[in-house]
Design a protein around this motif. Structure first.
Motif, PDB file in Angstrom:
ATOM      1  N   GLN A 183       1.001  -1.317   0.202  1.00  0.00           N
ATOM      2  CA  GLN A 183       0.194   0.566  -0.105  1.00  0.00           C
ATOM      3  C   GLN A 183       1.226   1.922  -0.113  1.00  0.00           C
ATOM      4  OE1 GLN A 183      -3.642   0.529   2.811  1.00  0.00           O
ATOM      5  NE2 GLN A 183      -2.959   2.444   2.761  1.00  0.00           N
ATOM      6  N   VAL A 214      -3.969   7.264   0.326  1.00  0.00           N
ATOM      7  CA  VAL A 214      -3.106   5.493   0.208  1.00  0.00           C
ATOM      8  C   VAL A 214      -2.117   5.218   0.923  1.00  0.00           C
ATOM      9  CG1 VAL A 214      -2.706   3.209  -1.375  1.00  0.00           C
ATOM     10  CG2 VAL A 214      -4.377   4.634  -2.208  1.00  0.00           C
ATOM     11  N   PHE A 255      -8.881   2.887   3.193  1.00  0.00           N
ATOM     12  CA  PHE A 255      -6.737   2.770   2.929  1.00  0.00           C
ATOM     13  C   PHE A 255      -6.143   3.258   4.353  1.00  0.00           C
ATOM     14  CE2 PHE A 255      -8.132   4.254  -1.356  1.00  0.00           C
ATOM     15  CZ  PHE A 255      -7.809   3.103  -2.526  1.00  0.00           C
TER      16      PHE A 255
END
Length: 262
Positions: free
Chosen positions: A63, A173, A243
């Protein structure tokens, strides 16, 4: 990078409430209990403080690197739009006009110089800080190689809007992976702590200064600069709850709190 666009826009002053579980209102009708169903709530936002490297690395490392790569690519897309850049990109592009270094390389150089300002502020870089400098530099230069220059106006408008939206998504993110602040974020939070001034004021002063210097160096200022200022914060805040990584303790705490309201 413009995580500074980030965390403040996103919410260093977050006022999210826990919405994972809601009490279902009930009413009696004809001796039967009827429940009013509600749509599934948006995920709640955990703290965005640093989480140690060893916690769920297979989930968090991809990520982090995906977010940073997308962030760097979004910067190059905005550059190719030729309609205006974010304040830090204006500075980087302005410096590129006066040196032989690439846009991405200057992004890294400026990031390292900003880190030097952390020293008097007693800020310590984390893994995400170093990754931010390296990955964004390579990704932005790669993006400039992939996206051709001198496109028509409709294509440039599309690049600008797409670049701003992608930038906000990518911030959500990589910030959500919780590996530590980028260089510019650390400068903002450290200066705020040292002076006692609000994050909003410190961020505004930093970005106005950076924008002014970049413009003096012939960096691109235009409608894209205004659009970025207006859109990147709301875009990041929209995506961040989806996220942001939550530790097991944080998930357990929210579950207990929700259960206590029943």
């Amino acid at each position: 990078m413009a995580q500074a666009h980030t965390v403040e826009a996103v919410g260093m002053e977050q006022k999210f409430t826990d919405q994972d579980e809601r009490e279902v209102p009930r009413r009696r009708h004809g001796g039967r209990v009827a429940a009013t169903l509600r749509p599934r709530a948006t995920p709640s936002l955990p703290p965005l403080t640093y989480v140690r490297l060893g916690e769920r690395p297979l989930r968090r490392f991809p990520q982090l690197f995906a977010g940073l790569a997308l962030y760097g690519f979004s910067l190059s897309v905005m550059v190719r739009s030729s309609l205006g850049l974010s304040p830090w990109s204006v500075l980087n592009e302005g410096l590129a006009h006066h040196t032989s270094l690439s846009f991405g390389t200057l992004t890294a150089v400026v990031g390292v110089l900003v880190l030097l300002l952390w020293i008097p502020l007693r800020q310590r870089p984390k893994f995400g800080t170093v990754a931010n400098i390296v990955v964004v530099a390579y990704a932005s230069d790669l993006g400039l190689l992939l996206v051709p220059p001198h496109l028509g106006l409709p294509a440039r408008v599309g690049l600008l809007v797409g670049g701003v939206l992608l930038n906000g998504l990518s911030i959500a993110v990589y910030v959500g992976a919780r590996f530590g602040p980028g260089p510019r974020d650390g400068l903002m939070t450290g200066a705020s702590a040292a002076t006692g001034r609000s994050l909003r004021l410190i961020r505004t002063l930093i970005e106005i200064t950076v924008l002014a210097v970049g413009r003096l160096l012939d960096g691109s200022v235009g409608v894209g600069t205004v659009l970025y200022a207006l859109m990147v914060g709301p875009t990041t805040q929209f995506f961040l709850p989806w996220f942001a990584y939550s530790t097991p303790a944080e998930r357990g705490g929210r579950g207990s709190s929700a259960g206590a309201t029943r």
